[in-house]
Design a protein around this motif. Structure first.
Motif, PDB file in Angstrom:
ATOM      1  N   ALA A  11     -31.126   2.796   4.892  1.00 29.14           N
ATOM      2  CA  ALA A  11     -30.301   4.012   4.482  1.00 29.14           C
ATOM      3  C   ALA A  11     -30.991   5.319   4.348  1.00 29.14           C
ATOM      4  N   VAL A  12     -30.378   6.152   4.890  1.00 31.07           N
ATOM      5  CA  VAL A  12     -30.952   7.574   4.995  1.00 31.07           C
ATOM      6  C   VAL A  12     -29.950   8.682   4.309  1.00 31.07           C
ATOM      7  N   ASP A  13     -30.422   9.290   3.201  1.00 33.84           N
ATOM      8  CA  ASP A  13     -29.566  10.156   2.396  1.00 33.84           C
ATOM      9  C   ASP A  13     -29.434  11.633   3.426  1.00 33.84           C
ATOM     10  N   GLY A  14     -28.629  11.997   4.204  1.00 31.56           N
ATOM     11  CA  GLY A  14     -28.516  12.925   5.021  1.00 31.56           C
ATOM     12  C   GLY A  14     -28.910  14.101   4.463  1.00 31.56           C
ATOM     13  N   SER A  15     -28.359  14.341   3.186  1.00 25.93           N
ATOM     14  CA  SER A  15     -28.513  15.751   2.501  1.00 25.93           C
ATOM     15  C   SER A  15     -30.054  15.979   2.138  1.00 25.93           C
ATOM     16  N   ALA A  16     -30.735  15.042   2.343  1.00 30.41           N
ATOM     17  CA  ALA A  16     -32.144  14.993   2.025  1.00 30.41           C
ATOM     18  C   ALA A  16     -33.181  15.247   3.128  1.00 30.41           C
ATOM     19  N   ASP A  35     -25.822  -6.012   5.045  1.00 24.03           N
ATOM     20  CA  ASP A  35     -25.116  -4.985   4.202  1.00 24.03           C
ATOM     21  C   ASP A  35     -24.486  -4.342   5.604  1.00 24.03           C
ATOM     22  N   ASP A  36     -23.069  -3.782   5.211  1.00 24.12           N
ATOM     23  CA  ASP A  36     -22.259  -3.220   6.345  1.00 24.12           C
ATOM     24  C   ASP A  36     -22.505  -1.937   6.446  1.00 24.12           C
ATOM     25  N   ALA A  37     -23.554  -1.221   5.680  1.00 28.31           N
ATOM     26  CA  ALA A  37     -23.943   0.008   6.010  1.00 28.31           C
ATOM     27  C   ALA A  37     -24.416   0.279   7.514  1.00 28.31           C
TER      28      ALA A  37
END
Length: 75
Positions: A64-69, A14-16
């Motif tokens: 992948a990390v949800d930065g808002s969490a 994945d390109d993430a």
């Protein structure tokens, strides 16, 4: 601090921008799969809801990390 449900796994190609990890173990929790992944020498726990991609032990994945969490606390 990151909760296991705030992290997601994706395909290694994945390109993430998240770091590469390797699946160390998988546990069925009913409505989710709990993955223990290794990022370098660090172990992290990731809870993925059922119905999405599933990964086998030994698979290379992208984290992948949800930065808002995420929460940060002063030491």
């Amino acid at each position: 601090y990151l909760r296991p449900g705030d992290l997601r796994l994706g395909a290694a190609d994945d390109d993430a921008n998240g770091p590469l990890a390797r699946v160390d173990s998988v546990e069925f929790l009913g409505e989710a799969l709990r993955y223990r992944v290794l990022v370098g020498d660090r172990a992290l726990v990731v809870d993925q809801p059922l119905g999405g991609p599933e990964y086998d032990v030994g698979a290379d994945v992208r984290l992948a990390v949800d930065g808002s969490a995420a929460s940060c606390f002063a030491a």
